[in-house]
Scaffold this motif. Structure first.
Motif, PDB file in Angstrom:
ATOM      1  N   TRP A 105       0.854  -1.180   0.000  1.00  0.00           N
ATOM      2  CA  TRP A 105       0.000   0.000   0.000  1.00  0.00           C
ATOM      3  C   TRP A 105       0.888   1.226   0.000  1.00  0.00           C
ATOM      4  O   TRP A 105       1.428   1.610   1.030  1.00  0.00           O
ATOM      5  N   GLY A 106       1.015   1.854  -1.130  1.00  0.00           N
ATOM      6  CA  GLY A 106       1.825   3.051  -1.224  1.00  0.00           C
ATOM      7  C   GLY A 106       1.040   4.288  -0.861  1.00  0.00           C
ATOM      8  O   GLY A 106      -0.160   4.252  -0.593  1.00  0.00           O
ATOM      9  N   GLY A 107       1.733   5.400  -0.851  1.00  0.00           N
ATOM     10  CA  GLY A 107       1.098   6.668  -0.527  1.00  0.00           C
ATOM     11  C   GLY A 107      -0.012   7.033  -1.489  1.00  0.00           C
ATOM     12  O   GLY A 107      -1.045   7.577  -1.099  1.00  0.00           O
ATOM     13  N   ALA A 108       0.179   6.697  -2.768  1.00  0.00           N
ATOM     14  CA  ALA A 108      -0.841   7.000  -3.771  1.00  0.00           C
ATOM     15  C   ALA A 108      -2.119   6.208  -3.511  1.00  0.00           C
ATOM     16  O   ALA A 108      -3.232   6.737  -3.652  1.00  0.00           O
ATOM     17  N   ASP A 109      -1.974   4.963  -3.110  1.00  0.00           N
ATOM     18  CA  ASP A 109      -3.147   4.133  -2.831  1.00  0.00           C
ATOM     19  C   ASP A 109      -3.925   4.663  -1.631  1.00  0.00           C
ATOM     20  O   ASP A 109      -5.154   4.683  -1.635  1.00  0.00           O
ATOM     21  N   GLY A 121      -8.068   9.993 -14.126  1.00  0.00           N
ATOM     22  CA  GLY A 121      -7.491  10.665 -15.294  1.00  0.00           C
ATOM     23  C   GLY A 121      -6.397  11.651 -14.947  1.00  0.00           C
ATOM     24  O   GLY A 121      -5.348  11.690 -15.605  1.00  0.00           O
ATOM     25  N   GLY A 122      -6.625  12.446 -13.918  1.00  0.00           N
ATOM     26  CA  GLY A 122      -5.614  13.428 -13.516  1.00  0.00           C
ATOM     27  C   GLY A 122      -4.339  12.781 -13.009  1.00  0.00           C
ATOM     28  O   GLY A 122      -3.228  13.225 -13.325  1.00  0.00           O
ATOM     29  N   SER A 123      -4.492  11.707 -12.247  1.00  0.00           N
ATOM     30  CA  SER A 123      -3.295  11.042 -11.734  1.00  0.00           C
ATOM     31  C   SER A 123      -2.548  10.316 -12.847  1.00  0.00           C
ATOM     32  O   SER A 123      -1.315  10.311 -12.862  1.00  0.00           O
ATOM     33  N   ALA A 182       2.181  10.250 -16.284  1.00  0.00           N
ATOM     34  CA  ALA A 182       2.820  10.170 -17.598  1.00  0.00           C
ATOM     35  C   ALA A 182       3.773  11.341 -17.817  1.00  0.00           C
ATOM     36  O   ALA A 182       4.841  11.178 -18.423  1.00  0.00           O
ATOM     37  N   LEU A 183       3.409  12.511 -17.315  1.00  0.00           N
ATOM     38  CA  LEU A 183       4.272  13.676 -17.480  1.00  0.00           C
ATOM     39  C   LEU A 183       5.518  13.613 -16.604  1.00  0.00           C
ATOM     40  O   LEU A 183       6.564  14.132 -16.976  1.00  0.00           O
ATOM     41  N   LEU A 184       5.412  12.987 -15.447  1.00  0.00           N
ATOM     42  CA  LEU A 184       6.532  12.948 -14.496  1.00  0.00           C
ATOM     43  C   LEU A 184       7.322  11.639 -14.539  1.00  0.00           C
ATOM     44  O   LEU A 184       8.259  11.480 -13.761  1.00  0.00           O
ATOM     45  N   SER A 185       6.981  10.730 -15.415  1.00  0.00           N
ATOM     46  CA  SER A 185       7.524   9.374 -15.344  1.00  0.00           C
ATOM     47  C   SER A 185       9.039   9.292 -15.435  1.00  0.00           C
ATOM     48  O   SER A 185       9.649   8.439 -14.800  1.00  0.00           O
ATOM     49  N   THR A 187       6.771   9.557  -8.093  1.00  0.00           N
ATOM     50  CA  THR A 187       5.958   9.912  -9.264  1.00  0.00           C
ATOM     51  C   THR A 187       4.501   9.544  -9.035  1.00  0.00           C
ATOM     52  O   THR A 187       3.599  10.347  -9.294  1.00  0.00           O
ATOM     53  N   ARG A 188       4.245   8.336  -8.522  1.00  0.00           N
ATOM     54  CA  ARG A 188       2.872   7.913  -8.234  1.00  0.00           C
ATOM     55  C   ARG A 188       2.232   8.769  -7.148  1.00  0.00           C
ATOM     56  O   ARG A 188       1.055   9.096  -7.216  1.00  0.00           O
ATOM     57  N   THR A 189       3.032   9.132  -6.130  1.00  0.00           N
ATOM     58  CA  THR A 189       2.493   9.939  -5.029  1.00  0.00           C
ATOM     59  C   THR A 189       2.130  11.342  -5.497  1.00  0.00           C
ATOM     60  O   THR A 189       1.051  11.854  -5.166  1.00  0.00           O
TER      61      THR A 189
END
Length: 141
Positions: free
Chosen positions: A54-58, A92-94, A99-102, A110-112
């Motif tokens: 479970w990451g920060g993004a989740d 969509g925003g995430s 994709a822009l920060l990959s 990047t996911r966070t």
């Protein structure tokens, strides 16, 4: 009798009975608190290196989805369009931000950061849509 009660609860989740008073939208202070909490908790989990399961993004996503479900359960005005817009903008925003920060950051960060963008857009959409008037006045053409 119990079957009817279960069906009543399920039906009430989707459609409120006629004449039921709508609850007020979530206050701006509470939405700001939810937004800050999700950002802080997600960033702390990512900084601690807890991105295995479970990451920060989740965690940020779960916090916002729970807020959307709370709006649906309490019967806020325009709750279904707000929920649909919030989930669409969250996803969509995430994805767009990811994709822009990959190529520029570590994948966990990047996911966070991408989830933080999605959370911000989702909560902004929820705050806007749930505050629309019940019936928009039609002007004469």
């Amino acid at each position: 009798m119990a079957k009817y009660t279960v069906a009543q609860h399920i039906t009430r989740f989707f459609w409120l009975p006629r004449g039921t008073e709508r609850h007020q939208p979530t206050s701006y202070a509470r939405l700001t608190g939810i937004w800050l909490t999700s950002i802080v908790v997600g960033t702390a989990v990512t900084a601690a290196g807890g991105d295995e399961e479970w990451g920060g993004a989740d965690i940020m996503t779960v916090i916002v989805v729970l807020n959307v479900i709370d709006d649906i359960i309490t019967g806020v005005r325009h709750r279904w369009p707000a929920a649909l817009a919030a989930v669409a903008l969250l996803y969509g925003g995430s994805r767009l931000a990811e994709a822009l920060l990959s190529d520029s950051l570590d994948p966990a960060w990047t996911r966070t950061i991408a989830a933080a963008v999605g959370v911000t857009l989702a909560l902004a959409a929820t705050a806007t849509i749930t505050r629309l008037p019940q019936r928009l006045a039609m002007t004469a053409w």
